[in-house]
Design a protein around this motif. Structure first.
Motif, PDB file in Angstrom:
ATOM      1  N   LYS A 198       0.944  -1.125  -0.139  1.00  0.00           N
ATOM      2  CA  LYS A 198      -0.017   0.109  -0.022  1.00  0.00           C
ATOM      3  C   LYS A 198       0.964   1.172  -0.029  1.00  0.00           C
ATOM      4  O   LYS A 198       0.822   2.020  -0.611  1.00  0.00           O
ATOM      5  N   THR A 199       1.836   1.340   1.156  1.00  0.00           N
ATOM      6  CA  THR A 199       2.669   2.506   1.082  1.00  0.00           C
ATOM      7  C   THR A 199       3.466   2.550   0.065  1.00  0.00           C
ATOM      8  O   THR A 199       3.588   3.995  -0.665  1.00  0.00           O
ATOM      9  N   THR A 200       4.101   1.288  -0.601  1.00  0.00           N
ATOM     10  CA  THR A 200       5.056   1.693  -1.911  1.00  0.00           C
ATOM     11  C   THR A 200       4.082   2.261  -2.934  1.00  0.00           C
ATOM     12  O   THR A 200       4.690   3.165  -3.917  1.00  0.00           O
ATOM     13  N   PHE A 245      -1.927   7.955   6.922  1.00  0.00           N
ATOM     14  CA  PHE A 245      -2.869   7.826   7.966  1.00  0.00           C
ATOM     15  C   PHE A 245      -2.529   6.519   8.771  1.00  0.00           C
ATOM     16  O   PHE A 245      -3.304   6.019   9.653  1.00  0.00           O
ATOM     17  N   ASP A 246      -1.258   6.153   8.532  1.00  0.00           N
ATOM     18  CA  ASP A 246      -0.642   4.997   9.435  1.00  0.00           C
ATOM     19  C   ASP A 246       0.108   5.102  10.489  1.00  0.00           C
ATOM     20  O   ASP A 246       1.214   5.887  10.083  1.00  0.00           O
ATOM     21  N   ALA A 247       0.079   4.855  11.728  1.00  0.00           N
ATOM     22  CA  ALA A 247       1.022   5.304  12.890  1.00  0.00           C
ATOM     23  C   ALA A 247       2.277   4.715  12.664  1.00  0.00           C
ATOM     24  O   ALA A 247       3.237   5.331  13.033  1.00  0.00           O
ATOM     25  N   ILE A 257      -4.142   8.979  -0.445  1.00  0.00           N
ATOM     26  CA  ILE A 257      -4.074   8.899   1.049  1.00  0.00           C
ATOM     27  C   ILE A 257      -3.569   7.440   1.257  1.00  0.00           C
ATOM     28  O   ILE A 257      -4.274   6.326   0.850  1.00  0.00           O
ATOM     29  N   ASP A 258      -2.511   7.187   1.867  1.00  0.00           N
ATOM     30  CA  ASP A 258      -2.054   6.084   2.470  1.00  0.00           C
ATOM     31  C   ASP A 258      -2.542   5.408   3.751  1.00  0.00           C
ATOM     32  O   ASP A 258      -2.675   6.082   4.831  1.00  0.00           O
ATOM     33  N   ASN A 259      -3.076   4.295   3.823  1.00  0.00           N
ATOM     34  CA  ASN A 259      -4.076   3.719   4.953  1.00  0.00           C
ATOM     35  C   ASN A 259      -3.161   2.732   5.708  1.00  0.00           C
ATOM     36  O   ASN A 259      -2.489   2.011   5.165  1.00  0.00           O
TER      37      ASN A 259
HETATM   38 MG    MG Z   1       1.835   0.927   4.522  1.00  0.00          MG
END
Ligand code: MG
Ligand code: ATP
Length: 252
Positions: free
Chosen positions: A15-17, A38-40, A118-120
């Motif tokens: 997802k982040t990539t 949006f990811d801690a 948006i990265d979740n």
């Molecule tokens: Mg990620």
């Protein structure tokens, strides 16, 4: 502004990539891009070279700060960064209308950008709910490895609820197969399974898939974007994916 969420409840499916590649790829095509983490774990923020300990997405979700205070102007795109406080967002944000905080905040800056990416996190928490409520489109990432299908039916149920109660116009744009090795039997098998799930979710598997490529982790730890390595498989595949995505986007 088109708002696009990258989602999957499952962890480690790129997802982040993918969010990094889309944000930088669209910026390089001269679109104005706002990215939201949006990811801690804050992997997107770190790989983008964002600052720590600043106003971020937690403050926007909880309504403590104005969205303009959270925007970091990075060379390629603008960023609203994440931090550890997001790990307790479900406790911190617990009031009626809590799923609509992002939508309300983004309405203030709607004309300032062409795209918001948006990265979740790998979860279905209230941050992800905000993301789904505010978005025009979602892209579901799925790796082509064992257990890749885990969590997709749960996501599908959540999307049914979002469509019914909160954002009927949300488009499930497609499922992007990532970390793909075309030579393995498991990869081909999962591709077939994902096509069936896509049908149930009223969407498609994108024609482009992202091949496994070791340069990805190097680029992320060096805080470079994948298009700084234009001859690698990942840069080629993500470039093709953005073309495929924009083709669908431009033609409705
Ligand atoms: Mg990620
Ligand atoms: N095409 C690829 N080839 C090889 N490695 C990849 C590829 N895409 C992603 N990776 C690696 O796989 C790992 C997981 O990727 P990433 O962090 O993007 O997944 P994620 O879905 O955002 O994970 P999380 O759910 O923890 O947020 C990372 O180490 C990343 O560098």
């Amino acid at each position: 502004m088109q708002i696009i969420s990258i989602v999957n409840k499952k962890g480690g499916v790129a997802k982040t990539t993918t969010a990094l590649a889309i944000a930088s790829g669209l910026s390089k095509r001269n679109f104005h891009v706002l990215a939201i983490d949006f990811d801690a774990q804050a992997n997107f923020s770190k790989a983008s070279g964002g600052e720590d300990d600043v106003v971020g997405s937690f403050d926007i979700l909880t309504g403590k700060e104005n969205i303009n205070e959270a925007i970091q102007e990075l060379p390629l795109y603008h960023l609203i960064g994440a931090d550890k406080r997001l790990s307790s967002i479900d406790v911190a944000l617990n009031k009626p209308g809590r799923e609509f905080m992002l939508k309300k905040a983004l309405s203030q800056i709607h004309s300032a950008y062409d795209f918001c990416i948006i990265d979740n996190p790998p979860a279905l928490n209230v941050a992800v709910a905000n993301s789904l409520v505010a978005s025009d489109k979602i892209i579901i990432c799925s790796s082509a490895e064992a257990f890749a299908l885990d969590g997709l039916m749960e996501l599908s149920t959540t999307l049914d609820d979002v469509h019914q109660f909160m954002n009927p116009a949300l488009i499930v744009d497609g499922i992007l197969i990532t970390i793909f090795n075309p030579r393995t039997i498991i990869g081909q098998h999962i591709k077939e399974q994902l096509s069936k799930i896509a049908h149930v979710m009223n969407t498609k598997v994108y024609n482009t898939f992202i091949r496994r490529c070791n340069t990805i982790s190097v680029s992320q730890s060096d805080r470079k974007n994948i298009f700084d390595f234009p001859t690698t498989k990942a840069a080629i595949d993500y470039g093709n994916f953005i073309d495929e995505f924009l083709g669908g986007h431009l033609h409705g």
